[in-house]
Design an enzyme around this catalytic site. Sequence first.
Site, PDB file in Angstrom:
ATOM      1  N   ARG A 176     100.056  18.830  54.715  1.00  0.00           N
ATOM      2  CA  ARG A 176      99.023  19.857  54.947  1.00  0.00           C
ATOM      3  C   ARG A 176      98.673  20.626  53.673  1.00  0.00           C
ATOM      4  O   ARG A 176      98.403  21.826  53.700  1.00  0.00           O
ATOM      5  CB  ARG A 176      99.427  20.861  56.025  1.00  0.00           C
ATOM      6  CG  ARG A 176      99.653  20.285  57.375  1.00  0.00           C
ATOM      7  CD  ARG A 176      98.381  19.641  57.977  1.00  0.00           C
ATOM      8  NE  ARG A 176      98.777  18.881  59.124  1.00  0.00           N
ATOM      9  CZ  ARG A 176      99.185  17.607  59.068  1.00  0.00           C
ATOM     10  NH1 ARG A 176      99.167  16.941  57.921  1.00  0.00           N
ATOM     11  NH2 ARG A 176      99.561  16.977  60.149  1.00  0.00           N
ATOM     12  N   SER A 302      97.010  23.908  65.329  1.00  0.00           N
ATOM     13  CA  SER A 302      98.386  24.391  65.117  1.00  0.00           C
ATOM     14  C   SER A 302      98.332  25.613  64.219  1.00  0.00           C
ATOM     15  O   SER A 302      97.791  25.544  63.115  1.00  0.00           O
ATOM     16  CB  SER A 302      99.220  23.308  64.443  1.00  0.00           C
ATOM     17  OG  SER A 302      99.276  22.194  65.301  1.00  0.00           O
ATOM     18  N   GLU A 406      99.044  28.101  59.160  1.00  0.00           N
ATOM     19  CA  GLU A 406      98.287  26.957  58.617  1.00  0.00           C
ATOM     20  C   GLU A 406      96.835  27.340  58.302  1.00  0.00           C
ATOM     21  O   GLU A 406      96.298  26.926  57.282  1.00  0.00           O
ATOM     22  CB  GLU A 406      98.347  25.801  59.622  1.00  0.00           C
ATOM     23  CG  GLU A 406      97.750  24.528  59.084  1.00  0.00           C
ATOM     24  CD  GLU A 406      97.903  23.360  60.058  1.00  0.00           C
ATOM     25  OE1 GLU A 406      99.035  23.037  60.447  1.00  0.00           O
ATOM     26  OE2 GLU A 406      96.872  22.783  60.424  1.00  0.00           O
TER      27      GLU A 406
HETATM   28  C1  LIG Z   1      91.680  22.167  68.299  1.00  0.00           C
HETATM   29  C2  LIG Z   1      92.091  21.904  66.885  1.00  0.00           C
HETATM   30  C3  LIG Z   1      92.905  20.837  66.572  1.00  0.00           C
HETATM   31  C4  LIG Z   1      93.294  20.579  65.258  1.00  0.00           C
HETATM   32  N1  LIG Z   1      94.096  19.516  64.984  1.00  0.00           N
HETATM   33  C5  LIG Z   1      94.471  19.243  63.716  1.00  0.00           C
HETATM   34  C6  LIG Z   1      95.303  18.113  63.422  1.00  0.00           C
HETATM   35  O1  LIG Z   1      95.693  17.343  64.282  1.00  0.00           O
HETATM   36  N2  LIG Z   1      95.646  17.902  62.122  1.00  0.00           N
HETATM   37  C7  LIG Z   1      95.234  18.713  61.120  1.00  0.00           C
HETATM   38  O2  LIG Z   1      95.579  18.454  59.962  1.00  0.00           O
HETATM   39  N3  LIG Z   1      94.430  19.791  61.361  1.00  0.00           N
HETATM   40  C8  LIG Z   1      94.047  20.065  62.635  1.00  0.00           C
HETATM   41  N4  LIG Z   1      93.262  21.160  62.897  1.00  0.00           N
HETATM   42  C9  LIG Z   1      92.854  22.049  61.805  1.00  0.00           C
HETATM   43  C10 LIG Z   1      91.430  21.761  61.273  1.00  0.00           C
HETATM   44  O3  LIG Z   1      90.687  20.989  62.158  1.00  0.00           O
HETATM   45  C11 LIG Z   1      91.445  21.073  59.914  1.00  0.00           C
HETATM   46  O4  LIG Z   1      92.144  21.869  58.978  1.00  0.00           O
HETATM   47  C12 LIG Z   1      90.053  20.818  59.373  1.00  0.00           C
HETATM   48  O5  LIG Z   1      90.125  19.963  58.252  1.00  0.00           O
HETATM   49  C13 LIG Z   1      89.285  22.085  59.007  1.00  0.00           C
HETATM   50  O6  LIG Z   1      87.959  21.696  58.717  1.00  0.00           O
HETATM   51  P1  LIG Z   1      86.771  22.731  58.744  1.00  0.00           P
HETATM   52  O7  LIG Z   1      85.571  22.039  58.225  1.00  0.00           O
HETATM   53  O8  LIG Z   1      86.636  23.307  60.100  1.00  0.00           O
HETATM   54  O9  LIG Z   1      87.285  23.828  57.709  1.00  0.00           O
HETATM   55  P2  LIG Z   1      86.994  25.397  57.732  1.00  0.00           P
HETATM   56  O10 LIG Z   1      87.828  26.019  58.786  1.00  0.00           O
HETATM   57  O11 LIG Z   1      85.542  25.634  57.769  1.00  0.00           O
HETATM   58  O12 LIG Z   1      87.576  25.817  56.312  1.00  0.00           O
HETATM   59  C14 LIG Z   1      88.972  25.712  56.035  1.00  0.00           C
HETATM   60  C15 LIG Z   1      89.197  25.870  54.539  1.00  0.00           C
HETATM   61  O13 LIG Z   1      88.573  24.791  53.860  1.00  0.00           O
HETATM   62  C16 LIG Z   1      87.652  25.309  52.891  1.00  0.00           C
HETATM   63  N5  LIG Z   1      86.500  24.411  52.810  1.00  0.00           N
HETATM   64  C17 LIG Z   1      85.632  24.061  53.774  1.00  0.00           C
HETATM   65  N6  LIG Z   1      84.693  23.227  53.283  1.00  0.00           N
HETATM   66  C18 LIG Z   1      84.985  23.069  51.963  1.00  0.00           C
HETATM   67  C19 LIG Z   1      84.391  22.348  50.904  1.00  0.00           C
HETATM   68  N7  LIG Z   1      83.298  21.616  51.053  1.00  0.00           N
HETATM   69  N8  LIG Z   1      84.978  22.424  49.676  1.00  0.00           N
HETATM   70  C20 LIG Z   1      86.087  23.175  49.470  1.00  0.00           C
HETATM   71  N9  LIG Z   1      86.675  23.889  50.429  1.00  0.00           N
HETATM   72  C21 LIG Z   1      86.134  23.833  51.674  1.00  0.00           C
HETATM   73  C22 LIG Z   1      87.267  26.679  53.398  1.00  0.00           C
HETATM   74  O14 LIG Z   1      86.768  27.483  52.356  1.00  0.00           O
HETATM   75  C23 LIG Z   1      88.593  27.153  53.953  1.00  0.00           C
HETATM   76  O15 LIG Z   1      89.424  27.589  52.909  1.00  0.00           O
HETATM   77  C24 LIG Z   1      92.863  21.432  64.214  1.00  0.00           C
HETATM   78  C25 LIG Z   1      92.026  22.536  64.533  1.00  0.00           C
HETATM   79  C26 LIG Z   1      91.649  22.759  65.847  1.00  0.00           C
HETATM   80  C27 LIG Z   1      90.742  23.917  66.168  1.00  0.00           C
END
Ligand SMILES: Cc1cc2nc3c(=O)[nH]c(=O)nc-3n(C[C@H](O)[C@H](O)[C@H](O)COP(=O)(O)OP(=O)(O)OC[C@H]3O[C@@H](n4cnc5c(N)ncnc54)[C@H](O)[C@@H]3O)c2cc1C
Length: 415
Positions: A176, A302, A406
Amino acid sequence: MPDVVSVNAVTPAFADITTVGVGGRIGVFVQPRDRVGLIEAVEDADSRGLPLCVIGGGSNLLVSDGDFPGVVVRDARQGVSVPDEVAPPEGGEPMVHVNAPAGTNWDDLVSYCVRMGLIGVEGLSGIPGTVGASVVQNIGAYGQEVGRVVDSVEVWDRQDKVTACLRASDLGFGYRTSLLKRTMYQAPAVPDDRFFPTPRYVVLSVTLVLRHGSAARVGSVQLAGALGVVPGSVLPLGRVRQAVLAVRAGKGMLEDPYRYLTDWMGSCRRAADLEEALTAVQDDIHGPGGGRVLLDRHSCGSFFTNPVISREAAAALPEDAPRYPAGEGGRAAHVPMVKTSAAWLIDHAGFHKGFALGRGSAAALSDVHTLALTNRGGAGSDDLVALARAIQEGVDRTFGIHLIPEPVTPGINLV
Ligand SMILES: Cc1cc2nc3c(=O)[nH]c(=O)nc-3n(C[C@H](O)[C@H](O)[C@H](O)COP(=O)(O)OP(=O)(O)OC[C@H]3O[C@@H](n4cnc5c(N)ncnc54)[C@H](O)[C@@H]3O)c2cc1C
């Protein structure tokens, strides 16, 4: 001026664009439609010294309810391309490169790969969020991690003000985490104010390298169980994806697809994939749990990472606590480390599924997953923070282990 959908007109609150549905009003909201526009929007905010948050699907963010007096940038680009449809074999196996801009919905990409017979991300089906953020925290599930199939990541370097192509070997992927994520922190959960809440390197696009084929090996014991096969079995890709989605649905680990029918999220998913997700959820919401099924999905996934601890600390845990080898680490960097389960620690510290601090509190642990802090409707960031702190303190008191959140938590201190 970048080619934008909206700048400083009516802006959303973070509550409108995050999966957990909390967070204050945003000063300026910019949605660039092209690569140059994305770089310009980031550079414009940085050069004016404004707080910057590049957001994807908002699924790994818990933001304070206070106003955010800065700029939020969301890449409006979507799509997947295969630059080398007939790639030369690498290591004897037909490898295929797949490229997507940062704004592409992650599960749209997985669905594309499964349809095209590309192996390597099917276990990551149903993880919410975007391609850009997937490499920031090195998403993982059911025995796969995105870092294992990344070829390269194109970034805008906010410090040196240049674009760069980072190879997988440059990206320092770990459990992670990645080089990108580490630029936001001085220490675990302690923000580095120069970049937090968005890394020094803003992801512009990601190129994966996947294997052509129609069937995948099921490495995960849990997934094999759900499929009724022994671990190591080889099954059609589509079947593996459907099993992953079913297991995730049962644990509230899919996002609520109805969020994509709202004004602020409306353009963020490919229509056909959204339709499929909406259809799939029908059986669940009309089943015994009814609408509560969707509330279990209003989370950041998580909330705490699985602690990686020394062998001595692991030995002090109760006998039945899970323990997995976690390579080497610690201050001396060559001490064998052990990973334990945050969910187990939370549960055994007395915080069971559905736990809330007060009767009827809008912030509660998911009914189906101990690790997810959920917004049952109308929770504020303070409610979720109070719940998170109570869990951290309870686990600390019971086991002497401090849980690290996380999600990225702008305006919130959960050190
Ligand atoms: C129901 C649920 C289930 C999940 N299951 C998992 C799982 O099984 N495994 C897992 O690893 N994660 C899981 N996650 C966590 C999440 O989905 C991941 O971390 C995902 O990659 C976040 O993506 P996002 O686009 O929503 O990021 P955001 O929440 O929009 O941003 C998160 C971070 O990434 C940065 N960011 C976003 N876009 C960029 C970019 N283009 N360049 C640089 N930085 C950027 C943001 O600035 C911030 O710091 C889960 C979340 C939920 C709600």
